[in-house]
Write a protein that holds these residues in place. Structure first.
Motif, PDB file in Angstrom:
ATOM      1  N   ASP A 101      39.539  83.206  75.884  1.00  0.00           N
ATOM      2  CA  ASP A 101      39.329  83.686  77.249  1.00  0.00           C
ATOM      3  C   ASP A 101      38.034  83.169  77.861  1.00  0.00           C
ATOM      4  OD1 ASP A 101      41.622  85.173  76.930  1.00  0.00           O
ATOM      5  OD2 ASP A 101      40.541  87.000  76.372  1.00  0.00           O
ATOM      6  N   ALA A 102      37.132  82.667  77.036  1.00  0.00           N
ATOM      7  CA  ALA A 102      35.794  82.306  77.508  1.00  0.00           C
ATOM      8  C   ALA A 102      35.824  81.214  78.565  1.00  0.00           C
ATOM      9  CB  ALA A 102      34.915  81.879  76.339  1.00  0.00           C
ATOM     10  N   VAL A 103      36.698  80.243  78.424  1.00  0.00           N
ATOM     11  CA  VAL A 103      36.751  79.133  79.379  1.00  0.00           C
ATOM     12  C   VAL A 103      37.090  79.643  80.773  1.00  0.00           C
ATOM     13  CG1 VAL A 103      37.888  76.965  79.961  1.00  0.00           C
ATOM     14  CG2 VAL A 103      37.385  77.492  77.590  1.00  0.00           C
ATOM     15  N   ASN A 104      38.050  80.529  80.842  1.00  0.00           N
ATOM     16  CA  ASN A 104      38.484  81.043  82.141  1.00  0.00           C
ATOM     17  C   ASN A 104      37.470  81.976  82.781  1.00  0.00           C
ATOM     18  OD1 ASN A 104      40.890  79.678  81.779  1.00  0.00           O
ATOM     19  ND2 ASN A 104      41.829  81.409  80.730  1.00  0.00           N
ATOM     20  N   SER A 105      36.650  82.645  81.951  1.00  0.00           N
ATOM     21  CA  SER A 105      35.728  83.637  82.516  1.00  0.00           C
ATOM     22  C   SER A 105      34.340  83.081  82.789  1.00  0.00           C
ATOM     23  CB  SER A 105      35.623  84.836  81.568  1.00  0.00           C
ATOM     24  OG  SER A 105      35.050  84.433  80.347  1.00  0.00           O
ATOM     25  N   ASP A 106      34.103  81.815  82.480  1.00  0.00           N
ATOM     26  CA  ASP A 106      32.773  81.243  82.698  1.00  0.00           C
ATOM     27  C   ASP A 106      32.911  79.952  83.502  1.00  0.00           C
ATOM     28  OD1 ASP A 106      30.138  80.581  82.665  1.00  0.00           O
ATOM     29  OD2 ASP A 106      29.873  80.930  80.536  1.00  0.00           O
ATOM     30  N   PRO A 107      32.956  80.074  84.831  1.00  0.00           N
ATOM     31  CA  PRO A 107      33.211  78.906  85.680  1.00  0.00           C
ATOM     32  C   PRO A 107      32.103  77.865  85.657  1.00  0.00           C
ATOM     33  CG  PRO A 107      32.574  80.783  87.022  1.00  0.00           C
ATOM     34  CD  PRO A 107      32.719  81.291  85.604  1.00  0.00           C
ATOM     35  N   HIS A 108      30.939  78.200  85.104  1.00  0.00           N
ATOM     36  CA  HIS A 108      29.845  77.231  85.063  1.00  0.00           C
ATOM     37  C   HIS A 108      30.055  76.168  83.999  1.00  0.00           C
ATOM     38  CE1 HIS A 108      27.656  79.686  87.861  1.00  0.00           C
ATOM     39  NE2 HIS A 108      27.827  80.731  87.082  1.00  0.00           N
ATOM     40  N   TRP A 109      31.006  76.375  83.121  1.00  0.00           N
ATOM     41  CA  TRP A 109      31.257  75.427  82.032  1.00  0.00           C
ATOM     42  C   TRP A 109      32.597  74.748  82.263  1.00  0.00           C
ATOM     43  CZ3 TRP A 109      27.990  74.439  77.925  1.00  0.00           C
ATOM     44  CH2 TRP A 109      26.837  75.223  77.908  1.00  0.00           C
ATOM     45  N   GLU A 110      32.584  73.426  82.303  1.00  0.00           N
ATOM     46  CA  GLU A 110      33.834  72.700  82.472  1.00  0.00           C
ATOM     47  C   GLU A 110      34.688  72.830  81.222  1.00  0.00           C
ATOM     48  OE1 GLU A 110      32.998  68.693  83.685  1.00  0.00           O
ATOM     49  OE2 GLU A 110      31.527  69.378  85.129  1.00  0.00           O
ATOM     50  N   ASN A 111      34.058  72.931  80.077  1.00  0.00           N
ATOM     51  CA  ASN A 111      34.743  73.129  78.817  1.00  0.00           C
ATOM     52  C   ASN A 111      33.843  73.989  77.960  1.00  0.00           C
ATOM     53  OD1 ASN A 111      35.635  72.782  76.063  1.00  0.00           O
ATOM     54  ND2 ASN A 111      36.903  71.134  76.835  1.00  0.00           N
ATOM     55  N   PHE A 112      34.386  75.031  77.359  1.00  0.00           N
ATOM     56  CA  PHE A 112      33.568  75.982  76.625  1.00  0.00           C
ATOM     57  C   PHE A 112      32.869  75.360  75.427  1.00  0.00           C
ATOM     58  CE2 PHE A 112      32.814  79.169  73.413  1.00  0.00           C
ATOM     59  CZ  PHE A 112      32.041  80.052  74.134  1.00  0.00           C
ATOM     60  N   TRP A 113      33.511  74.451  74.733  1.00  0.00           N
ATOM     61  CA  TRP A 113      32.919  73.845  73.551  1.00  0.00           C
ATOM     62  C   TRP A 113      31.733  72.995  73.989  1.00  0.00           C
ATOM     63  CZ3 TRP A 113      35.034  75.448  69.035  1.00  0.00           C
ATOM     64  CH2 TRP A 113      36.264  76.107  69.133  1.00  0.00           C
ATOM     65  N   PRO A 114      30.525  73.321  73.532  1.00  0.00           N
ATOM     66  CA  PRO A 114      29.335  72.648  74.070  1.00  0.00           C
ATOM     67  C   PRO A 114      29.315  71.140  73.853  1.00  0.00           C
ATOM     68  CG  PRO A 114      28.756  74.033  72.197  1.00  0.00           C
ATOM     69  CD  PRO A 114      30.180  74.317  72.526  1.00  0.00           C
ATOM     70  N   ASN A 115      29.963  70.638  72.815  1.00  0.00           N
ATOM     71  CA  ASN A 115      29.961  69.187  72.623  1.00  0.00           C
ATOM     72  C   ASN A 115      30.904  68.471  73.576  1.00  0.00           C
ATOM     73  OD1 ASN A 115      32.190  70.248  71.225  1.00  0.00           O
ATOM     74  ND2 ASN A 115      32.219  68.545  69.795  1.00  0.00           N
ATOM     75  N   LYS A 116      31.636  69.214  74.407  1.00  0.00           N
ATOM     76  CA  LYS A 116      32.521  68.599  75.393  1.00  0.00           C
ATOM     77  C   LYS A 116      32.054  68.887  76.822  1.00  0.00           C
ATOM     78  CE  LYS A 116      36.722  68.538  72.629  1.00  0.00           C
ATOM     79  NZ  LYS A 116      36.274  68.651  71.324  1.00  0.00           N
ATOM     80  N   VAL A 117      30.963  69.614  76.946  1.00  0.00           N
ATOM     81  CA  VAL A 117      30.443  70.002  78.250  1.00  0.00           C
ATOM     82  C   VAL A 117      29.740  68.823  78.902  1.00  0.00           C
ATOM     83  CG1 VAL A 117      28.660  71.412  79.348  1.00  0.00           C
ATOM     84  CG2 VAL A 117      30.225  72.441  77.743  1.00  0.00           C
ATOM     85  N   THR A 118      30.026  68.606  80.174  1.00  0.00           N
ATOM     86  CA  THR A 118      29.327  67.556  80.906  1.00  0.00           C
ATOM     87  C   THR A 118      28.261  68.154  81.815  1.00  0.00           C
ATOM     88  OG1 THR A 118      30.998  67.607  82.641  1.00  0.00           O
ATOM     89  CG2 THR A 118      31.289  66.001  80.873  1.00  0.00           C
ATOM     90  N   ASN A 119      28.276  69.451  81.935  1.00  0.00           N
ATOM     91  CA  ASN A 119      27.321  70.152  82.766  1.00  0.00           C
ATOM     92  C   ASN A 119      27.003  71.464  82.076  1.00  0.00           C
ATOM     93  OD1 ASN A 119      25.775  70.693  85.001  1.00  0.00           O
ATOM     94  ND2 ASN A 119      27.441  71.600  86.147  1.00  0.00           N
ATOM     95  N   PRO A 120      25.855  71.964  81.969  1.00  0.00           N
ATOM     96  CA  PRO A 120      24.622  71.474  82.543  1.00  0.00           C
ATOM     97  C   PRO A 120      24.062  70.249  81.824  1.00  0.00           C
ATOM     98  CG  PRO A 120      24.220  73.518  81.373  1.00  0.00           C
ATOM     99  CD  PRO A 120      25.685  73.249  81.298  1.00  0.00           C
ATOM    100  N   GLN A 121      23.181  69.589  82.504  1.00  0.00           N
ATOM    101  CA  GLN A 121      22.671  68.298  82.056  1.00  0.00           C
ATOM    102  C   GLN A 121      22.004  68.361  80.683  1.00  0.00           C
ATOM    103  OE1 GLN A 121      19.997  66.385  84.751  1.00  0.00           O
ATOM    104  NE2 GLN A 121      19.498  64.767  83.310  1.00  0.00           N
ATOM    105  N   PHE A 122      21.209  69.387  80.416  1.00  0.00           N
ATOM    106  CA  PHE A 122      20.496  69.459  79.136  1.00  0.00           C
ATOM    107  C   PHE A 122      21.466  69.435  77.959  1.00  0.00           C
ATOM    108  CE2 PHE A 122      18.779  71.872  75.567  1.00  0.00           C
ATOM    109  CZ  PHE A 122      17.630  71.141  75.288  1.00  0.00           C
ATOM    110  N   ILE A 123      22.539  70.227  78.047  1.00  0.00           N
ATOM    111  CA  ILE A 123      23.505  70.306  76.953  1.00  0.00           C
ATOM    112  C   ILE A 123      24.225  68.971  76.785  1.00  0.00           C
ATOM    113  CG2 ILE A 123      25.572  71.483  76.102  1.00  0.00           C
ATOM    114  CD1 ILE A 123      22.983  73.204  76.171  1.00  0.00           C
TER     115      ILE A 123
END
Length: 164
Positions: A78-100
């Motif tokens: 459910d985390a992906v749907n409830s956190d719109p700031h993350w394009e993908n919940f898995w941090p190694n697939k996140v393109t935003n935010p820049q630091f991650i």
């Protein structure tokens, strides 16, 4: 301590400006574990740069994460749907935010994270639940709708193992 603080600031600045790779600035083994724990708890809130705390280790001359600000435990599915700031919940697939995304652009960071997730395979959630029983009971007292965290963590482990 001021000397260490200045060194850490220079290292962070060098990383953020793209002058140094993550492996030269951060203890990626500890960062991998940090992100794996956040994933297990279905929460990336502590991974936002504004919520990260760092420790400069003078022995290793690397920056380590300090666990801070775990706001809640939720189902990973459910985390992906409830956190719109993350394009993908898995941090190694996140393109935003820049630091991650910058941190995970180092292949060693990805490897550390995946290895830390794999090490969770035999994690004893019942033992963790017993250790924090008082906190769980107190939380349920404040909020009667508090879910059974043990069930959530078990479900998240299944999800993690299915992805791996």
């Amino acid at each position: 301590l001021e000397k260490y603080c200045n060194c850490a600031k220079q290292m962070l600045d060098s990383f953020i400006k793209g002058k140094q790779s993550a492996r030269k600035i951060f203890d990626l083994d500890l960062f991998g574990k940090y992100f794996a724990i956040n994933t297990l708890f279905g929460n990336q809130h502590p991974s936002y740069l504004t919520n990260l705390r760092f420790y400069y280790n003078p022995k290793t001359k690397l920056i380590e994460p300090i666990g801070y600000d775990m706001e809640r435990i939720r189902y990973l599915k459910d985390a992906v749907n409830s956190d719109p700031h993350w394009e993908n919940f898995w941090p190694n697939k996140v393109t935003n935010p820049q630091f991650i995304s910058q941190l995970f652009s180092d292949s060693l960071m990805n490897t550390s994270y995946i290895n830390a997730l794999k090490s969770l395979k035999n994690f004893n959630i019942g033992e963790l639940s017993n250790e924090f029983k008082a906190e769980i009971t107190r939380s349920k007292h404040w909020d009667y709708e508090t879910p059974d965290y043990t069930d959530i963590l078990k479900a998240n482990l299944i999800e993690i193992n299915s992805v791996l």
